[in-house]
Motif scaffolding. Structure first.
Motif, PDB file in Angstrom:
ATOM      1  N   ARG A   6       0.854  -1.198   0.000  1.00 56.55           N
ATOM      2  CA  ARG A   6       0.000   0.000   0.000  1.00 56.55           C
ATOM      3  C   ARG A   6       0.889   1.247   0.000  1.00 56.55           C
ATOM      4  O   ARG A   6       1.783   1.386   0.827  1.00 56.55           O
ATOM      5  CB  ARG A   6      -0.943  -0.029   1.197  1.00 56.55           C
ATOM      6  N   PRO A   8       1.536   5.416  -0.019  1.00 57.54           N
ATOM      7  CA  PRO A   8       0.933   6.684   0.438  1.00 57.54           C
ATOM      8  C   PRO A   8       0.835   7.697  -0.704  1.00 57.54           C
ATOM      9  O   PRO A   8       1.570   7.602  -1.690  1.00 57.54           O
ATOM     10  CB  PRO A   8       1.920   7.165   1.499  1.00 57.54           C
ATOM     11  N   THR A   9      -0.057   8.654  -0.529  1.00 59.95           N
ATOM     12  CA  THR A   9      -0.308   9.676  -1.564  1.00 59.95           C
ATOM     13  C   THR A   9       0.975  10.239  -2.163  1.00 59.95           C
ATOM     14  O   THR A   9       1.115  10.320  -3.383  1.00 59.95           O
ATOM     15  CB  THR A   9      -1.108  10.852  -0.948  1.00 59.95           C
ATOM     16  N   ARG A  12       2.681   8.131  -4.836  1.00 62.37           N
ATOM     17  CA  ARG A  12       1.899   7.543  -5.935  1.00 62.37           C
ATOM     18  C   ARG A  12       2.329   8.064  -7.305  1.00 62.37           C
ATOM     19  O   ARG A  12       1.936   7.510  -8.324  1.00 62.37           O
ATOM     20  CB  ARG A  12       0.394   7.758  -5.707  1.00 62.37           C
ATOM     21  N   LYS A  19      -2.981   3.191  -5.586  1.00 66.73           N
ATOM     22  CA  LYS A  19      -2.930   3.174  -4.111  1.00 66.73           C
ATOM     23  C   LYS A  19      -2.228   1.936  -3.599  1.00 66.73           C
ATOM     24  O   LYS A  19      -1.727   1.886  -2.479  1.00 66.73           O
ATOM     25  CB  LYS A  19      -4.355   3.143  -3.540  1.00 66.73           C
ATOM     26  N   SER A  20      -2.290   0.875  -4.413  1.00 66.74           N
ATOM     27  CA  SER A  20      -1.662  -0.346  -3.955  1.00 66.74           C
ATOM     28  C   SER A  20      -1.131  -1.107  -5.161  1.00 66.74           C
ATOM     29  O   SER A  20      -1.718  -1.086  -6.240  1.00 66.74           O
ATOM     30  CB  SER A  20      -2.676  -1.134  -3.110  1.00 66.74           C
ATOM     31  N   THR A  82       2.521  -1.995   4.262  1.00 66.70           N
ATOM     32  CA  THR A  82       1.974  -0.638   4.214  1.00 66.70           C
ATOM     33  C   THR A  82       3.110   0.361   4.393  1.00 66.70           C
ATOM     34  O   THR A  82       3.916   0.210   5.324  1.00 66.70           O
ATOM     35  CB  THR A  82       0.926  -0.429   5.328  1.00 66.70           C
ATOM     36  N   LEU A  84       3.936   4.326   5.106  1.00 72.96           N
ATOM     37  CA  LEU A  84       3.377   5.620   5.535  1.00 72.96           C
ATOM     38  C   LEU A  84       4.523   6.565   5.859  1.00 72.96           C
ATOM     39  O   LEU A  84       5.427   6.183   6.604  1.00 72.96           O
ATOM     40  CB  LEU A  84       2.539   5.462   6.815  1.00 72.96           C
TER      41      LEU A  84
ATOM     42  N   TRP B  64      -4.599   5.616  10.498  1.00 70.91           N
ATOM     43  CA  TRP B  64      -4.634   5.763   9.030  1.00 70.91           C
ATOM     44  C   TRP B  64      -5.535   4.695   8.401  1.00 70.91           C
ATOM     45  O   TRP B  64      -6.229   4.959   7.431  1.00 70.91           O
ATOM     46  CB  TRP B  64      -3.219   5.709   8.449  1.00 70.91           C
ATOM     47  N   ASP B  68      -8.932   5.210   6.209  1.00 72.19           N
ATOM     48  CA  ASP B  68      -9.129   4.541   4.920  1.00 72.19           C
ATOM     49  C   ASP B  68     -10.506   3.897   4.848  1.00 72.19           C
ATOM     50  O   ASP B  68     -11.223   4.048   3.865  1.00 72.19           O
ATOM     51  CB  ASP B  68      -8.071   3.436   4.772  1.00 72.19           C
ATOM     52  N   GLU B  73      -9.386  11.479   5.194  1.00 71.91           N
ATOM     53  CA  GLU B  73      -7.956  11.785   5.089  1.00 71.91           C
ATOM     54  C   GLU B  73      -7.597  12.780   6.195  1.00 71.91           C
ATOM     55  O   GLU B  73      -8.488  13.402   6.779  1.00 71.91           O
ATOM     56  CB  GLU B  73      -7.634  12.351   3.704  1.00 71.91           C
ATOM     57  N   GLU B  98       2.652  15.560   3.604  1.00 69.39           N
ATOM     58  CA  GLU B  98       1.250  15.474   3.196  1.00 69.39           C
ATOM     59  C   GLU B  98       0.888  16.768   2.472  1.00 69.39           C
ATOM     60  O   GLU B  98       0.411  17.729   3.091  1.00 69.39           O
ATOM     61  CB  GLU B  98       0.335  15.258   4.417  1.00 69.39           C
TER      62      GLU B  98
END
Lengths: 92, 136
Positions: A6, A8-9, A12, A19-20, A82, A84, B64, B68, B73, B98
């Motif tokens: 997965r 993170p934004t 991407r 997203k994944s 994941t 992050l 998080w 989801d 968000e 972010e």
């Protein structure tokens, strides 16, 4: 079967907005190398010469991989990884 | 511009005052794309430090994932400075990852005066924005 990763934004841009993504390998390090073949530049955002980047959190299923051996952590089909970005900062 | 309810703003101040002199941190979640902060979530500062903060990594994963599942968000990411002004430090800028979040800084340096400011931090560039505090 494969290992789901997965994304993170902020990363991407390396995965065409996905997203994944899926990859394979027997350790986390191999998995990241496998992904880098298809998503050029992604690996470099996750690791540096010393291993996992300090302000990137990587989880294998429900665990922080730092407690599982980092890049040497064994992974297998059906696992979820994941990524992050750590949320950090401060006045210093 | 950040639009935030007076109640949520009060929760940030209360958390920052409670953890003073350590830095307090957390987020306000909102529906994806809405730009409206709605669900207040205070986070542990894993560093427990007056000059640094970092979300606890396992708590961050849990929160998080929850966002989801709820199609949310982090609309606001907040933390406090406890001896300096409510402006992003070099550390804040280098770790900001972010680009869609409002980075809220509060300062608790003056016990009688709350400072509250909001910023966008994208690719190392800081832009302060207006804050509109609205009733519930």
């Amino acid at each position: 079967m494969a290992i789901e990763v997965r994304i993170p934004t902020i990363l991407r841009t390396y995965t065409d907005g996905e997203k994944s993504v899926e990859g394979s390998g027997s350790t986390l390090g191999e998995l990241f190398a496998d992904l880098d073949g298809r998503y050029d530049g992604l690996r470099e955002r996750l690791i540096d010469d010393d291993g996992l980047r300090r302000f990137i959190n990587v989880y294998l299923n429900d665990e922080d991989v730092r407690f599982l051996g980092g890049l040497a952590a064994p992974v297998s089909d059906g696992d979820t990884v994941t990524v992050l970005p750590a949320v950090a900062g401060g006045a210093a | 511009m950040l639009t935030i309810s007076a109640g949520l703003q009060a929760k940030i101040f209360a958390h920052a005052r409670a953890d003073h002199p350590d830095e307090a941190c957390g987020i306000i979640a909102g529906r994806v794309g809405s730009d409206r902060p709605e669900r207040f979530i205070s986070m542990l500062n894993a560093e427990r430090s007056p000059t640094f903060y970092r979300f606890d990594s396992l708590e961050q994963l849990k929160v998080w994932r929850e966002m989801d599942e709820r199609n949310e968000e982090p609309v606001v990411i907040y933390h406090s400075h406890t001896a300096t002004e409510a402006f992003p430090s070099r550390t804040d800028i280098s770790y900001a990852m972010e680009p869609d979040a409002h980075y809220v800084l509060v300062s608790t340096r003056d016990p009688g005066h709350d400072e509250f400011r909001s910023f966008r931090i994208v690719d190392g560039q800081v832009t302060e924005e207006e804050v509109a505090v609205v009733p519930e």
